[in-house]
Design a protein around this motif. Structure first.
Motif, PDB file in Angstrom:
ATOM      1  N   ALA A  14     -36.243 -12.798  27.982  1.00 37.45           N
ATOM      2  CA  ALA A  14     -37.665 -12.919  27.642  1.00 37.45           C
ATOM      3  C   ALA A  14     -38.339 -11.548  27.656  1.00 37.45           C
ATOM      4  O   ALA A  14     -39.131 -11.216  26.758  1.00 37.45           O
ATOM      5  CB  ALA A  14     -38.361 -13.870  28.615  1.00 37.45           C
ATOM      6  N   ALA A  15     -38.010 -10.739  28.651  1.00 38.69           N
ATOM      7  CA  ALA A  15     -38.594  -9.400  28.741  1.00 38.69           C
ATOM      8  C   ALA A  15     -38.112  -8.523  27.585  1.00 38.69           C
ATOM      9  O   ALA A  15     -38.886  -7.741  27.013  1.00 38.69           O
ATOM     10  CB  ALA A  15     -38.249  -8.762  30.078  1.00 38.69           C
ATOM     11  N   ARG A  16     -36.854  -8.657  27.213  1.00 37.78           N
ATOM     12  CA  ARG A  16     -36.297  -7.892  26.093  1.00 37.78           C
ATOM     13  C   ARG A  16     -37.031  -8.259  24.798  1.00 37.78           C
ATOM     14  O   ARG A  16     -37.418  -7.379  24.030  1.00 37.78           O
ATOM     15  CB  ARG A  16     -34.803  -8.185  25.956  1.00 37.78           C
ATOM     16  N   GLU A  17     -37.249  -9.547  24.581  1.00 40.02           N
ATOM     17  CA  GLU A  17     -37.978  -9.998  23.384  1.00 40.02           C
ATOM     18  C   GLU A  17     -39.394  -9.436  23.360  1.00 40.02           C
ATOM     19  O   GLU A  17     -39.872  -8.989  22.327  1.00 40.02           O
ATOM     20  CB  GLU A  17     -38.034 -11.523  23.338  1.00 40.02           C
ATOM     21  N   GLY A  18     -40.065  -9.456  24.503  1.00 42.18           N
ATOM     22  CA  GLY A  18     -41.416  -8.923  24.587  1.00 42.18           C
ATOM     23  C   GLY A  18     -41.456  -7.431  24.324  1.00 42.18           C
ATOM     24  O   GLY A  18     -42.348  -6.931  23.620  1.00 42.18           O
ATOM     25  N   LEU A  19     -40.497  -6.709  24.864  1.00 43.32           N
ATOM     26  CA  LEU A  19     -40.439  -5.267  24.662  1.00 43.32           C
ATOM     27  C   LEU A  19     -40.183  -4.933  23.195  1.00 43.32           C
ATOM     28  O   LEU A  19     -40.850  -4.072  22.614  1.00 43.32           O
ATOM     29  CB  LEU A  19     -39.356  -4.650  25.554  1.00 43.32           C
ATOM     30  N   VAL A  20     -39.248  -5.636  22.577  1.00 47.47           N
ATOM     31  CA  VAL A  20     -38.947  -5.394  21.161  1.00 47.47           C
ATOM     32  C   VAL A  20     -40.168  -5.705  20.297  1.00 47.47           C
ATOM     33  O   VAL A  20     -40.480  -4.958  19.362  1.00 47.47           O
ATOM     34  CB  VAL A  20     -37.702  -6.188  20.720  1.00 47.47           C
ATOM     35  N   ALA A  21     -40.880  -6.767  20.611  1.00 49.57           N
ATOM     36  CA  ALA A  21     -42.091  -7.102  19.854  1.00 49.57           C
ATOM     37  C   ALA A  21     -43.149  -6.016  20.000  1.00 49.57           C
ATOM     38  O   ALA A  21     -43.794  -5.619  19.016  1.00 49.57           O
ATOM     39  CB  ALA A  21     -42.646  -8.457  20.313  1.00 49.57           C
ATOM     40  N   THR A  22     -43.325  -5.520  21.209  1.00 53.99           N
ATOM     41  CA  THR A  22     -44.303  -4.448  21.444  1.00 53.99           C
ATOM     42  C   THR A  22     -43.903  -3.177  20.706  1.00 53.99           C
ATOM     43  O   THR A  22     -44.748  -2.514  20.094  1.00 53.99           O
ATOM     44  CB  THR A  22     -44.434  -4.181  22.951  1.00 53.99           C
ATOM     45  N   LEU A  23     -42.629  -2.846  20.743  1.00 55.22           N
ATOM     46  CA  LEU A  23     -42.154  -1.662  20.018  1.00 55.22           C
ATOM     47  C   LEU A  23     -42.331  -1.844  18.512  1.00 55.22           C
ATOM     48  O   LEU A  23     -42.632  -0.875  17.799  1.00 55.22           O
ATOM     49  CB  LEU A  23     -40.691  -1.382  20.363  1.00 55.22           C
ATOM     50  N   GLY A  24     -42.165  -3.065  18.033  1.00 55.81           N
ATOM     51  CA  GLY A  24     -42.397  -3.344  16.613  1.00 55.81           C
ATOM     52  C   GLY A  24     -43.845  -3.098  16.233  1.00 55.81           C
ATOM     53  O   GLY A  24     -44.135  -2.527  15.170  1.00 55.81           O
ATOM     54  N   LYS A  25     -44.761  -3.508  17.091  1.00 50.95           N
ATOM     55  CA  LYS A  25     -46.188  -3.252  16.838  1.00 50.95           C
ATOM     56  C   LYS A  25     -46.470  -1.760  16.853  1.00 50.95           C
ATOM     57  O   LYS A  25     -47.255  -1.262  16.044  1.00 50.95           O
ATOM     58  CB  LYS A  25     -47.047  -3.971  17.879  1.00 50.95           C
ATOM     59  N   MET A  26     -45.839  -1.040  17.764  1.00 49.16           N
ATOM     60  CA  MET A  26     -46.028   0.403  17.815  1.00 49.16           C
ATOM     61  C   MET A  26     -45.543   1.039  16.516  1.00 49.16           C
ATOM     62  O   MET A  26     -46.200   1.925  15.964  1.00 49.16           O
ATOM     63  CB  MET A  26     -45.283   0.997  19.010  1.00 49.16           C
TER      64      MET A  26
END
Length: 126
Positions: A14-26
């Protein structure tokens, strides 16, 4: 810290998915800023504000310096489909001002070991 501190696979995923999503927004935000600068005829460059290192870069870069910790303990790499984030991260890491005030990746791997193995959470709970 969620990916690093999560001891259960479900929490890590779950944390990995959240991090990847945040990096995608960046990545999207960096590309949008690049397009705005180009349209305005402003200088282009790898940093958040273009050609020059800015306060924004200095605020965010320390988290990227520590990505080696996630690689070492959670086999996390910056996703290949985020080239603008990779370009930004590489430019920040290569900048003399950043290099002058940070340590080698191995230092952070050792310092964050207790977070990765759960021993720090146990100490904090005591």
């Amino acid at each position: 810290y969620g990916l690093l501190m999560g001891q259960e696979k479900e929490k890590q995923d779950a944390a990995r998915e959240g991090l990847v999503a945040t990096l995608g927004k960046m990545n999207e935000q960096l590309l949008a800023a690049d397009a705005r600068r180009k349209a305005a005829g402003e200088p282009e460059g790898p940093f958040i504000a273009g050609a020059d290192l800015s306060f924004g870069d200095v605020l965010v870069c320390p988290w990227f310096v520590r990505l080696g910790v996630l690689k070492a303990y959670r086999d996390f790499d910056l996703p290949a489909d985020l080239p603008r984030v990779a370009e930004w991260s590489a430019a920040c890491s290569a900048h003399e001002a950043i290099k002058a005030c940070t340590k080698e990746p191995e230092y952070f791997v050792e310092q964050y070991k207790g977070y990765a193995d759960g021993s720090m959470a146990k100490k904090m709970a005591e």
